[in-house]
Design a protein around this motif. Structure first.
Motif, PDB file in Angstrom:
ATOM      1  N   MET A   1       6.383   3.544 -13.647  1.00 14.88           N
ATOM      2  CA  MET A   1       5.863   2.548 -12.715  1.00 14.88           C
ATOM      3  C   MET A   1       5.567   3.196 -11.367  1.00 14.88           C
ATOM      4  N   ILE A   2       4.476   2.736 -10.758  1.00 14.68           N
ATOM      5  CA  ILE A   2       4.171   3.054  -9.367  1.00 14.68           C
ATOM      6  C   ILE A   2       4.445   1.799  -8.556  1.00 14.68           C
ATOM      7  N   ALA A   3       5.244   1.920  -7.518  1.00 13.58           N
ATOM      8  CA  ALA A   3       5.563   0.809  -6.622  1.00 13.58           C
ATOM      9  C   ALA A   3       5.066   1.186  -5.234  1.00 13.58           C
ATOM     10  N   THR A   4       4.106   0.452  -4.732  1.00 13.35           N
ATOM     11  CA  THR A   4       3.518   0.823  -3.448  1.00 13.35           C
ATOM     12  C   THR A   4       3.516  -0.314  -2.438  1.00 13.35           C
ATOM     13  N   ASP A   5       3.912   0.020  -1.243  1.00 11.08           N
ATOM     14  CA  ASP A   5       3.753  -0.850  -0.087  1.00 11.08           C
ATOM     15  C   ASP A   5       2.252  -1.024   0.182  1.00 11.08           C
ATOM     16  N   LEU A   6       1.900  -1.994   1.008  1.00  9.62           N
ATOM     17  CA  LEU A   6       0.492  -2.250   1.326  1.00  9.62           C
ATOM     18  C   LEU A   6       0.125  -1.784   2.743  1.00  9.62           C
ATOM     19  N   ASP A   7       0.538  -2.530   3.767  1.00 11.04           N
ATOM     20  CA  ASP A   7       0.108  -2.227   5.132  1.00 11.04           C
ATOM     21  C   ASP A   7       0.656  -0.881   5.598  1.00 11.04           C
ATOM     22  N   GLY A   8      -0.238  -0.025   6.063  1.00  9.89           N
ATOM     23  CA  GLY A   8       0.161   1.307   6.501  1.00  9.89           C
ATOM     24  C   GLY A   8       0.358   2.285   5.365  1.00  9.89           C
ATOM     25  N   THR A   9       0.168   1.826   4.137  1.00  4.97           N
ATOM     26  CA  THR A   9       0.407   2.669   2.965  1.00  4.97           C
ATOM     27  C   THR A   9      -0.818   2.663   2.048  1.00  4.97           C
ATOM     28  N   LEU A  10      -0.996   1.610   1.279  1.00  4.90           N
ATOM     29  CA  LEU A  10      -2.148   1.519   0.379  1.00  4.90           C
ATOM     30  C   LEU A  10      -3.416   1.104   1.119  1.00  4.90           C
ATOM     31  N   LEU A  11      -3.262   0.192   2.094  1.00  2.67           N
ATOM     32  CA  LEU A  11      -4.415  -0.341   2.816  1.00  2.67           C
ATOM     33  C   LEU A  11      -4.817   0.563   3.972  1.00  2.67           C
ATOM     34  N   HIS A  12      -6.110   0.605   4.231  1.00  2.00           N
ATOM     35  CA  HIS A  12      -6.579   1.214   5.471  1.00  2.00           C
ATOM     36  C   HIS A  12      -6.166   0.327   6.644  1.00  2.00           C
ATOM     37  N   ASP A  13      -6.301   0.841   7.857  1.00  2.00           N
ATOM     38  CA  ASP A  13      -5.890   0.070   9.028  1.00  2.00           C
ATOM     39  C   ASP A  13      -6.694  -1.212   9.203  1.00  2.00           C
ATOM     40  N   ASP A  14      -7.913  -1.266   8.639  1.00  8.89           N
ATOM     41  CA  ASP A  14      -8.714  -2.487   8.705  1.00  8.89           C
ATOM     42  C   ASP A  14      -8.385  -3.446   7.559  1.00  8.89           C
ATOM     43  N   LYS A  15      -7.314  -3.148   6.814  1.00  8.84           N
ATOM     44  CA  LYS A  15      -6.796  -3.963   5.701  1.00  8.84           C
ATOM     45  C   LYS A  15      -7.684  -3.926   4.463  1.00  8.84           C
ATOM     46  N   SER A  16      -8.532  -2.924   4.353  1.00  8.10           N
ATOM     47  CA  SER A  16      -9.368  -2.765   3.165  1.00  8.10           C
ATOM     48  C   SER A  16      -8.714  -1.813   2.165  1.00  8.10           C
ATOM     49  N   VAL A  17      -9.171  -1.893   0.923  1.00 10.86           N
ATOM     50  CA  VAL A  17      -8.740  -0.973  -0.128  1.00 10.86           C
ATOM     51  C   VAL A  17      -9.949  -0.105  -0.475  1.00 10.86           C
ATOM     52  N   SER A  18      -9.805   1.200  -0.362  1.00 17.46           N
ATOM     53  CA  SER A  18     -10.948   2.080  -0.574  1.00 17.46           C
ATOM     54  C   SER A  18     -11.325   2.142  -2.049  1.00 17.46           C
ATOM     55  N   ALA A  19     -12.574   2.519  -2.309  1.00 19.53           N
ATOM     56  CA  ALA A  19     -13.038   2.683  -3.685  1.00 19.53           C
ATOM     57  C   ALA A  19     -12.217   3.748  -4.405  1.00 19.53           C
ATOM     58  N   ARG A  20     -11.828   4.797  -3.692  1.00 17.74           N
ATOM     59  CA  ARG A  20     -11.023   5.851  -4.313  1.00 17.74           C
ATOM     60  C   ARG A  20      -9.673   5.306  -4.753  1.00 17.74           C
ATOM     61  N   THR A  21      -9.068   4.467  -3.909  1.00 22.70           N
ATOM     62  CA  THR A  21      -7.775   3.883  -4.257  1.00 22.70           C
ATOM     63  C   THR A  21      -7.908   2.942  -5.443  1.00 22.70           C
ATOM     64  N   VAL A  22      -8.956   2.132  -5.483  1.00 20.36           N
ATOM     65  CA  VAL A  22      -9.182   1.241  -6.628  1.00 20.36           C
ATOM     66  C   VAL A  22      -9.279   2.061  -7.920  1.00 20.36           C
TER      67      VAL A  22
END
Length: 274
Positions: A1-22
């Protein structure tokens, strides 16, 4: 399992999810790795990632106080509430120890707050009253105010002047017997949950139900509210932009959230020999 935080971690500072991350998240699940979003965000604020879940659809919200199914419109499937008596004890203790503190009450259906507490742009229209009334049980105690629906997931305490880490230490010293204290904001904002409730403890429950041990979990985070989860996981990554305590506590490092650090690490993990 991968467990990831969102803000400051998975999300960019503008709260977007990059295509690379998707792409990286999809590749992990294609390889048979479950992905859990584990966040301090309330269940209502999960729209930023709801379209990026694949097979499982579950997310841990409010620092472990709720588990939601994003495939079913954010339906709450587990709640670990903060009991009223504990919340009121914390309010009394912090008022005495940190004059100037103000509070908000986070429920599954919305957030209510004291007059001095800044209103969240994503949550307009909550009840405004002293915390004691926001935590009241009867209509008479609430002075007729209609409070947000659902059990209390978190009590939020904000101070205008204190250093954030000093405020966290103060909260734990004066009321730690009645609640779990953590923080994820750069300001002096405490996030207060029921005793024993954390990202780590709820993640451990979810993993146990799936027969997944901590040695099979890779976790990502950046702030103090991630520390217990990062310590519990067999492998833990701190973002380059992480709080010093997170950098000191983790087994691995990756680049910042703005540089898609979670995606970079997932790509490396999937490419590594079995």
């Amino acid at each position: 399992m991968i467990a990831t935080d969102l803000d400051g971690t998975l999300l960019h500072d503008d709260k977007s999810v990059s295509a690379r991350t998707v792409r990286a998240l999809a590749a992990a699940e294609e390889a048979g790795v479950e992905v859990f979003f584990v966040t301090g965000r309330p269940t209502r604020w999960m729209g930023v990632v709801s379209e990026h879940v694949h097979r499982h659809g579950l997310a841990i919200c409010a620092n472990g106080a709720a588990v939601v199914d994003l495939h079913r419109g954010g339906e709450t499937v587990r709640v670990r509430p903060l009991e009223r008596a504990d919340a009121l004890t914390v309010v009394d203790a912090l008022r005495a120890a940190a004059p100037g503190v103000c509070f908000a009450v986070e429920r599954s259906g919305g957030v209510d707050h004291e007059p001095e507490y800044p209103q969240y742009a994503l949550d307009p229209g909550g009840a405004v009253a002293p915390a004691e009334k926001l935590l009241a049980e009867s209509a008479a105690e609430r002075d007729g105010r209609t409070l947000s629906d659902g059990p209390v997931l978190k009590l939020l305490a904000r101070h205008p002047d204190l250093d954030p880490d000093d405020f966290l230490a103060l909260g734990r010293t004066h009321a730690g017997a009645h609640a779990e204290f953590t923080r994820s904001s750069p300001s002096a904002l405490l996030e207060i949950s029921a005793p024993g409730v954390s990202k780590a403890s709820t993640l451990a429950q979810c993993c146990a139900e799936r027969g997944i041990g901590p040695d099979e979990v890779v976790a990502f985070g950046d702030m103090p509210n991630d520390l217990e989860m990062l310590a519990w996981a067999g492998r833990s990554y701190a973002m380059a932009n992480a709080h010093p305590a997170v950098l000191a506590a983790t087994t691995d490092r990756t680049v910042s959230n703005e540089e898609d650090g979670v995606a970079v690490a997932i790509e490396e993990l999937l490419a590594a020999p079995a």
